[in-house]
Design an enzyme around this catalytic site. Structure first.
Site, PDB file in Angstrom:
ATOM      1  CE  LYS A  28     103.245  41.152 -43.117  1.00  0.00           C
ATOM      2  NZ  LYS A  28     103.856  42.501 -43.109  1.00  0.00           N
ATOM      3  CG  ASN A  29     100.719  44.478 -41.502  1.00  0.00           C
ATOM      4  OD1 ASN A  29     101.824  43.939 -41.633  1.00  0.00           O
ATOM      5  ND2 ASN A  29     100.028  44.953 -42.531  1.00  0.00           N
TER       6      ASN A  29
ATOM      7  NE  ARG B 274     107.573  51.056 -45.636  1.00  0.00           N
ATOM      8  CZ  ARG B 274     108.080  52.246 -45.859  1.00  0.00           C
ATOM      9  NH1 ARG B 274     109.198  52.374 -46.516  1.00  0.00           N
ATOM     10  NH2 ARG B 274     107.478  53.331 -45.431  1.00  0.00           N
TER      11      ARG B 274
ATOM     12  N   PRO C 298     108.570  56.301 -48.811  1.00  0.00           N
ATOM     13  CG  PRO C 298     107.964  58.549 -48.968  1.00  0.00           C
ATOM     14  CD  PRO C 298     107.624  57.186 -49.495  1.00  0.00           C
TER      15      PRO C 298
ATOM     16  CG  ASP D  53      98.331  45.109 -47.113  1.00  0.00           C
ATOM     17  OD1 ASP D  53      99.001  45.682 -47.995  1.00  0.00           O
ATOM     18  OD2 ASP D  53      98.657  45.105 -45.910  1.00  0.00           O
TER      19      ASP D  53
ATOM     20  CB  VAL E 173      97.338  52.925 -50.413  1.00  0.00           C
ATOM     21  CG1 VAL E 173      98.320  52.992 -49.251  1.00  0.00           C
ATOM     22  CG2 VAL E 173      95.903  53.037 -49.910  1.00  0.00           C
TER      23      VAL E 173
ATOM     24  NE  ARG F 124     108.493  40.330 -46.041  1.00  0.00           N
ATOM     25  CZ  ARG F 124     107.964  41.422 -46.560  1.00  0.00           C
ATOM     26  NH1 ARG F 124     108.000  41.630 -47.845  1.00  0.00           N
ATOM     27  NH2 ARG F 124     107.406  42.342 -45.804  1.00  0.00           N
TER      28      ARG F 124
END
Ligand code: UD1
Length: 421
Positions: free
Chosen positions: A22-23, A93, A123, A308, A330, A400
């Site tokens: 996914k990433n 995001r 952020p 993760d 993190v 997701r």
């Protein structure tokens, strides 16, 4: 809202295929926006986040063509609007990844400030400052980031990331691929997904050196062309199924994986007592019916232990022999799963960014709630070893990031079913 019901106590045994990452798929889909011709992305995982990205393209006037194997062809020349709206961005995001490619290729982009997983404040200042270093003018107004390239387009520059950011590195690397002159990214993320994206950009004609190290040098080119690219295997999905084998005392072989991207995770699994065997594109973990030993770990950017995988290892420690200390460096506030596991009888103490987990003999099934993507995977793992039934609510978080999780676990023998709600 769908729920999962899991009856614990089965020792997992079997083989499964791991999906595309996914990433990696998300930035690679965003990178297609840089091309002057059609780009085909293959080995995409069948996930909500991927559908969201495709929907976002649809809103911008691009109609990706999807074949039955979920290869997606994107031709960005049909783009009509340069706006990524809040309704979509708030659900994912990673939508921020379209910012760099759009401003580099089309000279302008408006992207809503993202929401996404509720894990810390997360952020996007580095994305903004990185693009400014390439000459973009950026205003944040009405909840939108409005970025404009200077006359003649972005130009190369040097940017130092004061915090290592994966999507930040990806966004600026993509923008720099079409900027005039040389860009140097310092303290860049070294994640395998950054390397996969760089390889895709190179296949499109980009000139990039150093991806996978902390200094990436990009020589901007005039144009990028179409290509066909295969997304790398998902190392977090891989790690999650290996923990599923370890926590249940079972044996699982995962296929179509890249073991070289999982060194920190495999070494912790071995420390827990697992026998781990690897081949070119497979990993087998065999726990031989033993209870895992607790492990200590500290998350940090790649090649260290991935954040993760933190929640999944906490799940393993809850039933392990001994006490394990898990330090999250993190993200702040990434221990929501801990409170749900406590409802299942886990003994965990949280002090700041540290969770001290004392293994118990057995967890007990309970109704629990998924709070973010990896947290929900860890609740599934805990449920696999809990006595009785665990009902997991809000599993849209799992969808997701995990393709067909209940089918894959069923293949390994787990008692898991989805109930529509
Ligand atoms: C990516 C992954 C996510 C993973 C994370 C860390 C994707 C789509 N998501 O998220 O699964 O958990 O890397 O490995 O690839 N930060 C700032 N300012 C910024 C950007 C980040 O301060 O502009 C901070 C974050 O708050 C966080 C740290 O940097 O504390 C790392 O975050 P980052 O690497 O950017 O995470 P993502 O790229 O969003």
């Amino acid at each position: 809202m769908d729920k999962l019901i899991i009856t614990g106590g089965v020792r997992l045994d079997g083989e499964i295929r791991i999906s595309g990452a996914k990433n990696s798929a998300l930035p690679i889909l965003a990178a297609t926006l840089l091309a002057d011709g059609p780009v085909t992305v293959c080995n995409l995982p069948h996930l909500h986040d991927i559908t969201t990205m495709i929907e976002l393209f649809g809103r911008m006037g691009i109609e990706p063509v999807i074949d039955e194997k979920l290869s997606v062809e994107v031709d960005p020349r049909t783009i009509k609007t340069l706006i990524a709206p809040y309704e979509l961005v708030k659900t994912m995001r990673a939508s921020i990844l379209v910012l760099g490619p759009m401003v580099a290729h089309f000279g302008y982009a408006e992207v809503a400030l993202p929401g996404g997983c509720a894990i810390g404040s997360r952020p996007v200042d580095l994305h903004i400052r990185g693009l400014e270093a390439l000459g973009a003018t950026i205003e944040v107004e009405g909840g939108y980031i409005k970025a404009k390239a200077p006359e003649g387009g972005l130009r190369g520059g040097t940017f130092f990331f004061d915090i290592v950011s994966v999507t930040g590195t990806e966004n600026i690397m993509m923008a720099a691929a079409l900027a005039k002159g040389r860009t140097v990214l310092e303290n860049a993320a070294r994640e395998p997904e950054v390397v996969d994206l760089a390889n895709c950009l190179i296949a499109m004609g980009a000139k990039i050196q150093g991806a996978g190290t902390d200094t990436i040098v990009i020589e901007g080119v005039e144009r990028l062309g179409g290509t066909r690219y295969n997304v790398m295997p998902d190392r977090i999905e891989t790690g999650t199924y290996l923990v599923a084998a370890a926590i249940t005392g079972g044996r699982v072989k995962v296929k179509d994986v890249d073991p070289t991207t999982l060194e920190a995770v495999l070494s912790k699994l071995q420390e827990s007592g697992a026998e781990v065997t690897t081949g070119r594109d497979w990993i087998e973990l065999n726990m031989h019916g033993k209870r895992p030993r607790a492990v200590n770990l500290r998350t940090a950017p790649y090649p260290a232990f991935p954040t993760d995988m933190q929640a999944q290892f906490i799940a393993m420690n809850t039933v392990a022999e001994g006490t394990g200390t898990v330090i999250e460096t993190v993200f702040e506030n990434r221990f929501m799963h801990v409170y749900e596991m406590t409802r299942m009888g886990a003994q965990i103490q949280v002090e700041g960014n540290t969770a001290i987990v004392t293994g118990v003999q057995r967890l007990k099934g309970a109704p629990v709630m998924a709070t973010d993507l990896r947290a929900s995977a860890s609740l599934v793992l805990a449920a696999l070893v809990a006595d009785g039934d665990t009902l997991i609510d809000r599993i849209y978080h799992i969808d997701r990031g995990y393709e067909c999780i209940e089918e894959k676990l069923q293949l390994l023998g787990a008692k898991i079913r989805r109930v529509p709600g």
